[in-house]
Design a protein around this motif. Structure first.
Motif, PDB file in Angstrom:
ATOM      1  N   SER A   6       0.828  -1.215   0.000  1.00 42.55           N
ATOM      2  CA  SER A   6       0.000   0.000   0.000  1.00 42.55           C
ATOM      3  C   SER A   6       0.855   1.254   0.000  1.00 42.55           C
ATOM      4  O   SER A   6       0.432   2.301   0.476  1.00 42.55           O
ATOM      5  CB  SER A   6      -0.933  -0.003   1.222  1.00 42.55           C
ATOM      6  OG  SER A   6      -0.221  -0.254   2.416  1.00 42.55           O
ATOM      7  N   GLU A  44      -1.779  -4.411  -4.988  1.00 42.03           N
ATOM      8  CA  GLU A  44      -2.021  -3.252  -4.127  1.00 42.03           C
ATOM      9  C   GLU A  44      -3.353  -3.427  -3.394  1.00 42.03           C
ATOM     10  O   GLU A  44      -4.353  -3.852  -3.977  1.00 42.03           O
ATOM     11  CB  GLU A  44      -2.051  -1.968  -4.946  1.00 42.03           C
ATOM     12  CG  GLU A  44      -2.202  -0.721  -4.089  1.00 42.03           C
ATOM     13  CD  GLU A  44      -1.981   0.565  -4.876  1.00 42.03           C
ATOM     14  OE1 GLU A  44      -1.813   1.619  -4.247  1.00 42.03           O
ATOM     15  OE2 GLU A  44      -1.981   0.502  -6.120  1.00 42.03           O
ATOM     16  N   ALA A  92      -5.495   1.039   4.318  1.00 38.88           N
ATOM     17  CA  ALA A  92      -5.082   0.102   3.259  1.00 38.88           C
ATOM     18  C   ALA A  92      -4.094  -0.929   3.794  1.00 38.88           C
ATOM     19  O   ALA A  92      -4.091  -2.090   3.355  1.00 38.88           O
ATOM     20  CB  ALA A  92      -4.465   0.869   2.093  1.00 38.88           C
TER      21      ALA A  92
END
Length: 299
Positions: A6, A44, A92
């Motif tokens: 992230s 990601e 994230a």
């Protein structure tokens, strides 16, 4: 081996801030450049949904993070100035640990090039930890009945006080922290097993202690999954460490944990944890070492 990251979420920090936010990007680049990971193995992570964060964190704390109403004292305790980017970045990172855990349940191992934010409490953050990613991942997986029991092996140089607090009195999650006894946090929270080590412990005594306690931990936990907080701040070069481990010692540590998980058939999740060496390249090399050990064991 599937690995999540992230580091594309930029976080504005004041000049001279001591947290090495750039290490996440530098680690990802180093793992690719050295051929430890392939681009195809990296994904990601998007920010974690609030309903997942709320399985651990209180509504008041989540509201304060969302609306930027943390007090000055709360921001000092956290170690970061509030910003929307900060919240997105660490959210994230939580999703990355959950993604890695789901990958581990399928493949035997998964990694997050972030996470291990073990100072996150339900109602506040501290020590550069906004959320507690490992705790959220465990609670989400338990709620979906993907797991019943988990074990947290926390080998960061700092005691995992937030994780210990979240799982106090919960026999479904065994928390093990082996850390510097005289280091932050100075008020420890009781894990299911805490092993505090003196400054300057060194490789031999450290590895002896881990080899002594790890089988007991895994036998007691009866876990469906192992979360490895693989902080590299026990390293001699680390500015916040003091346990005086070498790079070879850290690799031996990682091998002990991951080989035990593999031999017992326990899926393993790697989270990054701390690393504050000067120069920062020593931290990057140590984190790369963790992934080299994992790749060798889980080919």
């Amino acid at each position: 081996m599937r690995v999540f990251h992230s580091d594309s979420y930029e976080v504005p920090l004041p000049p001279g801030h001591r947290f090495p936010m750039e290490k996440y990007r530098l680690l990802r680049e180093a793992l690719l450049e050295r051929g430890v990971l392939s681009p195809e193995s990296l994904t990601e992570s998007a920010p974690c949904p609030r309903q997942d964060l709320a399985r651990v964190h209180t509504p008041r704390y989540l509201d304060a993070l969302t609306h930027g109403t943390l007090t000055d004292a709360e921001q000092r305790r956290l170690g970061f100035p509030w910003s929307p980017e900060l919240v997105r970045r660490f959210s994230a990172a939580v999703a990355g640990t959950l993604d890695a855990a789901r990958a581990a349940l399928q493949d035997g191992i998964g990694g997050n090039l972030s996470g291990g934010t073990h100072h996150g409490f339900p109602d506040h953050g501290e020590g550069f930890c906004v959320f507690n990613d490992i705790a959220v991942a465990i609670r989400v997986l338990q709620a979906s009945r993907d797991i019943r029991r988990a074990v947290v092996v926390d080998l960061d140089v700092h005691q995992g006080n937030g994780t210990a607090a979240v799982f106090t009195g919960d026999d479904s999650v065994f928390t093990f922290s082996m850390h510097g006894e005289n280091n932050f946090p100075f008020r420890k929270q009781p894990s299911h097993l805490d092993v505090g080590l003196p400054d300057g412990t060194g490789d031999a005594a450290y590895l002896d202690a881990l080899a002594l306690h790890l089988p007991e931990v895994l036998d007691s936990a009866g876990a469906c999954i192992l979360f490895f907080q693989a902080g590299v701040d026990p390293l001699t070069e680390d500015a916040l460490g003091r346990l005086s481990l070498t790079h070879a010692g850290l690799r031996a540590r990682d091998r002990l944990v991951l080989e035990a998980a593999r031999q017992r058939g326990i899926p393993a999740v790697l989270t990054l944890g701390g690393g504050y060496a000067k120069p920062l390249s020593a931290t990057i090399d140590a984190h790369v070492g963790t992934y080299e050990v994992a790749r060798a064991l889980f080919r």
